[in-house]
Design a protein around this motif. Sequence first.
Motif, PDB file in Angstrom:
ATOM      1  N   UNK A   8     -14.027  57.737   8.752  1.00 32.57           N
ATOM      2  CA  UNK A   8     -14.038  58.979   9.529  1.00 32.57           C
ATOM      3  C   UNK A   8     -13.714  58.660  10.980  1.00 32.57           C
ATOM      4  N   UNK A   9     -13.291  59.684  11.704  1.00 30.23           N
ATOM      5  CA  UNK A   9     -13.025  59.540  13.131  1.00 30.23           C
ATOM      6  C   UNK A   9     -13.516  60.809  13.810  1.00 30.23           C
ATOM      7  N   UNK A  10     -14.564  60.742  14.644  1.00 31.34           N
ATOM      8  CA  UNK A  10     -15.236  59.538  15.122  1.00 31.34           C
ATOM      9  C   UNK A  10     -16.184  58.955  14.078  1.00 31.34           C
ATOM     10  N   UNK A  11     -16.697  57.773  14.405  1.00 28.74           N
ATOM     11  CA  UNK A  11     -17.631  57.071  13.521  1.00 28.74           C
ATOM     12  C   UNK A  11     -18.806  56.564  14.346  1.00 28.74           C
ATOM     13  N   UNK A  12     -20.020  56.831  13.879  1.00 28.83           N
ATOM     14  CA  UNK A  12     -21.225  56.292  14.526  1.00 28.83           C
ATOM     15  C   UNK A  12     -21.391  54.848  14.077  1.00 28.83           C
ATOM     16  N   UNK A  13     -21.539  53.936  15.033  1.00 30.91           N
ATOM     17  CA  UNK A  13     -21.596  52.513  14.719  1.00 30.91           C
ATOM     18  C   UNK A  13     -22.954  51.946  15.101  1.00 30.91           C
ATOM     19  N   UNK A  14     -23.551  51.223  14.159  1.00 29.45           N
ATOM     20  CA  UNK A  14     -24.831  50.545  14.348  1.00 29.45           C
ATOM     21  C   UNK A  14     -24.619  49.061  14.125  1.00 29.45           C
ATOM     22  N   UNK A  15     -25.331  48.247  14.899  1.00 30.18           N
ATOM     23  CA  UNK A  15     -25.206  46.794  14.787  1.00 30.18           C
ATOM     24  C   UNK A  15     -26.593  46.170  14.693  1.00 30.18           C
ATOM     25  N   UNK A  16     -26.825  45.408  13.612  1.00 31.57           N
ATOM     26  CA  UNK A  16     -28.084  44.695  13.437  1.00 31.57           C
ATOM     27  C   UNK A  16     -28.057  43.439  14.293  1.00 31.57           C
ATOM     28  N   UNK A  17     -28.981  43.352  15.244  1.00 31.24           N
ATOM     29  CA  UNK A  17     -29.031  42.197  16.135  1.00 31.24           C
ATOM     30  C   UNK A  17     -29.845  41.070  15.501  1.00 31.24           C
ATOM     31  N   UNK A  18     -29.490  39.837  15.802  1.00 27.83           N
ATOM     32  CA  UNK A  18     -30.235  38.718  15.231  1.00 27.83           C
ATOM     33  C   UNK A  18     -31.643  38.631  15.821  1.00 27.83           C
ATOM     34  N   UNK A  19     -32.558  37.988  15.096  1.00 25.75           N
ATOM     35  CA  UNK A  19     -33.908  37.819  15.632  1.00 25.75           C
ATOM     36  C   UNK A  19     -33.882  36.918  16.861  1.00 25.75           C
ATOM     37  N   UNK A  20     -34.926  36.977  17.610  1.00 28.45           N
ATOM     38  CA  UNK A  20     -35.020  36.161  18.812  1.00 28.45           C
ATOM     39  C   UNK A  20     -36.013  36.789  19.766  1.00 28.45           C
ATOM     40  N   UNK A  59     -33.385  44.181  16.631  1.00 28.85           N
ATOM     41  CA  UNK A  59     -33.334  45.635  16.435  1.00 28.85           C
ATOM     42  C   UNK A  59     -32.004  46.069  15.833  1.00 28.85           C
ATOM     43  N   UNK A  60     -31.981  47.314  15.390  1.00 31.58           N
ATOM     44  CA  UNK A  60     -30.751  47.950  14.948  1.00 31.58           C
ATOM     45  C   UNK A  60     -30.246  48.764  16.134  1.00 31.58           C
ATOM     46  N   UNK A  61     -29.154  48.325  16.725  1.00 39.95           N
ATOM     47  CA  UNK A  61     -28.628  48.962  17.931  1.00 39.95           C
ATOM     48  C   UNK A  61     -27.694  50.102  17.556  1.00 39.95           C
ATOM     49  N   UNK A  62     -27.981  51.296  18.071  1.00 36.01           N
ATOM     50  CA  UNK A  62     -27.098  52.453  17.917  1.00 36.01           C
ATOM     51  C   UNK A  62     -26.085  52.374  19.052  1.00 36.01           C
ATOM     52  N   UNK A  63     -24.849  52.002  18.732  1.00 30.17           N
ATOM     53  CA  UNK A  63     -23.842  51.741  19.755  1.00 30.17           C
ATOM     54  C   UNK A  63     -23.081  52.984  20.189  1.00 30.17           C
TER      55      UNK A  63
END
Length: 113
Positions: free
Chosen positions: A50-62, A82-86
């Motif tokens: 789809x366009x636009x697209x909501x993008x989420x990125x799982x960040x590594x632990x730390x 965390x799961x970052x809502x970009x």
Amino acid sequence: MHQPARAVCGAGPVVLVLVASLVGCATATRHVTDWGSITLAPGDTGTCTSNPCAVYLQLPPGEGRYRVTANQVGLGDYPAGSLAALGHFYDSKALEIVGAGVARAYVYIPQTR
């Protein structure tokens, strides 16, 4: 009488194929496809249909926070693990978690006319 050891003619190619397949498994990335929104992790490649697209990125632990960039443009700092809502994207991006030492994630988004 002792006979000299003989090489097995087919062993070389078999060993090479086995090693190549193991290396391929170790470097394989996950490909994700979704519509409307997509969740990626480091090293993933994703296609959002789809366009636009909501993008989420799982960040590594730390500990602390990680800076996330898309095509080298800062998107913000997010807590480790965390799961970052970009946000919503209209075009393809290379996502990098700066200083985490992990592979980039890539999201491909179709162009609209």
